[in-house]
Design an enzyme around this catalytic site. Structure first.
Site, PDB file in Angstrom:
ATOM      1  N   CYS A 128       0.741  -1.251  -0.186  1.00 21.54           N
ATOM      2  CA  CYS A 128       0.095   0.136  -0.651  1.00 21.54           C
ATOM      3  C   CYS A 128       0.637   1.214   0.191  1.00 21.54           C
ATOM      4  O   CYS A 128       0.679   1.999  -0.786  1.00 21.54           O
ATOM      5  CB  CYS A 128      -0.633  -0.441   1.347  1.00 21.54           C
ATOM      6  SG  CYS A 128      -1.890   1.309   0.663  1.00 21.54           S
ATOM      7  N   ASP A 129       1.460   1.631   1.208  1.00 21.98           N
ATOM      8  CA  ASP A 129       1.978   2.618   1.039  1.00 21.98           C
ATOM      9  C   ASP A 129       3.697   3.133   0.308  1.00 21.98           C
ATOM     10  O   ASP A 129       3.679   3.992  -0.215  1.00 21.98           O
ATOM     11  CB  ASP A 129       2.978   2.848   2.601  1.00 21.98           C
ATOM     12  CG  ASP A 129       1.473   2.886   3.708  1.00 21.98           C
ATOM     13  OD1 ASP A 129       0.694   3.603   3.495  1.00 21.98           O
ATOM     14  OD2 ASP A 129       2.110   2.710   5.446  1.00 21.98           O
ATOM     15  N   VAL A 130       3.946   1.799  -0.108  1.00 22.31           N
ATOM     16  CA  VAL A 130       5.200   2.286  -1.301  1.00 22.31           C
ATOM     17  C   VAL A 130       4.214   2.393  -2.520  1.00 22.31           C
ATOM     18  O   VAL A 130       5.606   2.430  -3.396  1.00 22.31           O
ATOM     19  CB  VAL A 130       5.479   0.788  -1.103  1.00 22.31           C
ATOM     20  CG1 VAL A 130       6.769   0.675   0.004  1.00 22.31           C
ATOM     21  CG2 VAL A 130       5.142  -0.355  -1.453  1.00 22.31           C
TER      22      VAL A 130
ATOM     23  N   TYR B  56       0.602   1.231   6.926  1.00 20.16           N
ATOM     24  CA  TYR B  56       0.675   1.445   8.033  1.00 20.16           C
ATOM     25  C   TYR B  56       1.004   2.952   8.425  1.00 20.16           C
ATOM     26  O   TYR B  56       1.117   3.071   9.665  1.00 20.16           O
ATOM     27  CB  TYR B  56       2.342   0.780   8.119  1.00 20.16           C
ATOM     28  CG  TYR B  56       3.394   1.481   9.034  1.00 20.16           C
ATOM     29  CD1 TYR B  56       2.873   0.535  10.766  1.00 20.16           C
ATOM     30  CD2 TYR B  56       4.664   2.029   9.262  1.00 20.16           C
ATOM     31  CE1 TYR B  56       3.312   1.100  11.847  1.00 20.16           C
ATOM     32  CE2 TYR B  56       4.951   2.366  10.020  1.00 20.16           C
ATOM     33  CZ  TYR B  56       4.840   1.286  11.824  1.00 20.16           C
ATOM     34  OH  TYR B  56       5.994   1.722  12.616  1.00 20.16           O
ATOM     35  N   SER B  57       1.216   3.496   7.346  1.00 24.55           N
ATOM     36  CA  SER B  57       1.445   5.260   7.841  1.00 24.55           C
ATOM     37  C   SER B  57      -0.165   5.164   8.133  1.00 24.55           C
ATOM     38  O   SER B  57       0.307   6.860   8.406  1.00 24.55           O
ATOM     39  CB  SER B  57       1.823   5.828   6.489  1.00 24.55           C
ATOM     40  OG  SER B  57       1.123   6.139   5.462  1.00 24.55           O
TER      41      SER B  57
END
Lengths: 498, 101
Positions: free
Chosen positions: A424-426, A464-465
């Site tokens: 997701c975040d990446v 996570y962020s």
């Protein structure tokens, strides 16, 4: 003396050559074996050089440790590699602490020098800190305890005071030349345990690569300082190597997450923060607003984009273009059929879903159709540096398909299809597009630039962020929510059928 | 001895920095587990203090020996297992290379 220096240099050069061989996957295996061989040589040499006392007893202990280590090493699974390395780090740190501890007991009252007392206090503190920090990291990674980052009242103060006190005591221990060494060393050990505990307690899952790298570095530094205390050249040099390696990896991990080491250690867990990203008004990206999907402006520009860039798009898309301008699940077979260049972006979610084999089958199916498939590996994908590569290699995927971020990023614009699996975040364009989010400025895989994207994540929850993923709403993206171990085989089944 | 220690410390750190920096991200996990095994080098320190330990104080050094050896053996073995999995090369050229740029 000369012989000692010669053998120490020999062992360290062997280790260096071993690491040099690790620069290529063709030779890495031999690098590791050379390292093991040099280690055995160092142990034998130490046996010969120390030359007195309880040989057979020492051999029994060494054999015991070796057997336990080999059994442990043989039994762990690749997904558990981070906790395995953390555990072994902890053992290394504890061993260094015990070495100086028993050296101190042996030297006590023999008028040792300042260097000895200073370094033994320091090695004890670092070794013990490595141990307790590693134990907490293992508990977290294994899901036994403290899974969520825990922050107690005055957390930072406790940590700082513990470290400060330990440093003071190390200095006292040096200054008093062994007077009260028992008290000093005991307190240093207790403070080190406390510091490691509090340091790791508030670390969250995705920050684990940073912490494991740091603990790895500490275990090396502990060995090097212990080497200074017991005047062992091999220990000093090898410990320095490990310390440097850990620091290099720590720095790489911090850069890949755009976080400072201090911010991570200070327990700045981005997920705990408010979502500072409003859905609209944050888009220098080529795509229109990420706001409400019914907006007229969005429909227009999306249509323009569809006709502009996707000339060989399947007709299903045109048929149902009216209300939902976004491509949808119906388009999947067409997308998979028409894509010649495919990039798969795996994240830790793939590993959690145990979908590596499913991904491998997807890869095989795509390649059978003559498509060019690559994997885009973000440096922090997984729970330790390079973890994703190991997980994919375990599934039997050739390493030359695993491409790092700098090489793959320019290729996204030429890709027909990107398949995101549990990441997701990446891939979140918000990292570039929005200011003031926890991931702003973090280097991402520019999946957004591909012609079409299929996202197979568990759900719509942010990563996570805690930042909402701007990709999900974009018109050239299809989302396939659910367990990747089930959604990926669905994709595979579509390939080759019309 | 002090000078020798300082020189070897600096040399190892500098050379290590150069060699380790060039390891590709692909191999970072095996690199770390391999370096992890190396940190078990403290086993030779444990060995030295164990054989030199006075009566009754060998227990700590014995514990250090066992722990360090677990670190060494476990570290090298997981690295070996991981590196064996890394396979390269196209199989029977079934995949057509398409230029990306």
């Amino acid at each position: 003396m000369a012989v000692t220096i010669f053998f120490a240099a020999l062992v360290i050069v062997a280790f260096l050559i071993g690491i040099r061989l690790m620069q290529s996957p063709h030779t890495a295996l031999w690098g590791n074996r050379l390292g093991a061989l040099a280690m055995i040589f160092a142990i034998i040499w130490t046996f010969i050089a120390t030359g007195r006392g309880s040989f057979s007893l020492a051999l029994i202990y060494i054999a015991t440790g070796s057997v336990i280590g080999l059994v442990l090493g043989q039994s762990v699974r690749m997904i558990h590699m981070p906790q395995t390395v953390a555990l072994l780090n902890g053992f290394g740190g504890a061993a260094s602490a015990l070495v100086v501890w028993s050296a101190v007991l042996g030297y006590a009252g023999e008028g040792a020098e300042m260097l000895f007392w200073g370094t033994s206090g320091l090695a004890l503190g670092i070794g013990v800190l490595t141990f307790s920090g590693s134990v907490i990291a293992v508990l977290k990674l294994q899901g036994i305890a403290f899974r969520k980052p825990i922050q107690i009242i005055g957390h930072g103060h406790i940590l700082r005071i513990a470290i400060l006190l330990a440093v003071l005591l190390i200095i006292f221990n040096m200054g008093f030349l062994g007077l009260y060494f028992g008290q000093f060393m005991t307190l240093i050990a207790l403070l080190g345990l406390l510091a490691g505990f509090f340091m790791t307690l508030r670390i969250g899952g995705a920050d684990m690569p940073i912490v494991i790298s740091l603990l790895n570095s500490f275990s090396g530094i502990a060995a090097a300082v212990a080497g200074l205390a017991v005047e062992n050249l091999i220990l000093v040099g090898t410990g320095a190597l490990v310390g440097v390696a850990g620091l290099i990896l720590t720095r790489i991990m911090c850069r890949a997450m755009n976080r400072s080491l201090l911010a991570v250690l200070a327990g700045f867990t981005p997920g705990a923060h408010e979502k500072t990203l409003p859905a609209a008004g944050s888009t220098p990206s080529p795509k229109p607003d990420t706001g409400t999907p019914t907006e007229a402006g969005k429909a227009e520009s999306t249509t323009a984009e569809n006709t502009g860039t996707e000339t060989e798009k399947p007709e299903e898309d045109l048929e149902e273009a009216a209300p939902a301008d976004k491509i949808s699940e119906k388009d999947l077979p067409g997308l998979l059929k028409n894509a010649a260049r495919v990039i798969i972006v795996p994240g830790y979610g793939m590993a959690v879903a145990q979908a590596q084999i499913a991904v491998r089958q997807l890869l095989d199916a795509l390649e059978e159709q003559g498509k060019d498939v690559k994997f885009a590996i973000h440096p922090v994908a997984g729970r330790m540096p390079g973890h994703m590569n190991v997980l994919l290699a375990e599934a039997g995927i050739d390493y030359d398909k695993l491409v790092d971020i700098d090489t793959i990023n320019p290729q996204f614009a030429h890709a027909d299809l990107v398949i995101v699996v549990g990441a997701c975040d990446v891939v979140n364009p918000a990292a570039n597009a929005a200011e003031g989010t926890p991931i702003s400025g973090m280097p991402i895989l520019e999946a957004e630039k591909a012609k079409n994207i299929i996202i197979c994540n568990l759900d719509e929850q942010p990563g996570y962020s805690g930042v909402d993923n701007l990709l999900y709403e974009q018109p050239h993206v299809v989302t396939l929510w659910g367990d990747a171990a089930q959604t990926i085989p669905r994709l595979t089944a579509m390939i080759g059928k019309e | 001895m002090l000078y020798a220690m300082i020189i070897i410390l600096l040399a190892a750190a500098l050379l290590g920095y150069r060699v380790i920096s060039a390891v590709p991200p692909l191999l970072h996990t095996p690199l770390m587990s391999g370096m992890n095994a190396l940190s078990g080098i403290t086993v030779i320190g444990a060995l030295a203090v164990f054989t030199a330990a006075p009566e009754g104080s060998g227990g700590w050094a014995a514990a250090a020996l066992v722990l360090a050896m677990i670190n060494v053996a476990g570290g090298f073995w997981v690295t070996e297992r991981m590196l064996r999995m890394f396979r390269g090369g196209k199989r029977e050229g079934e995949v057509k290379e398409i230029p990306w740029q």
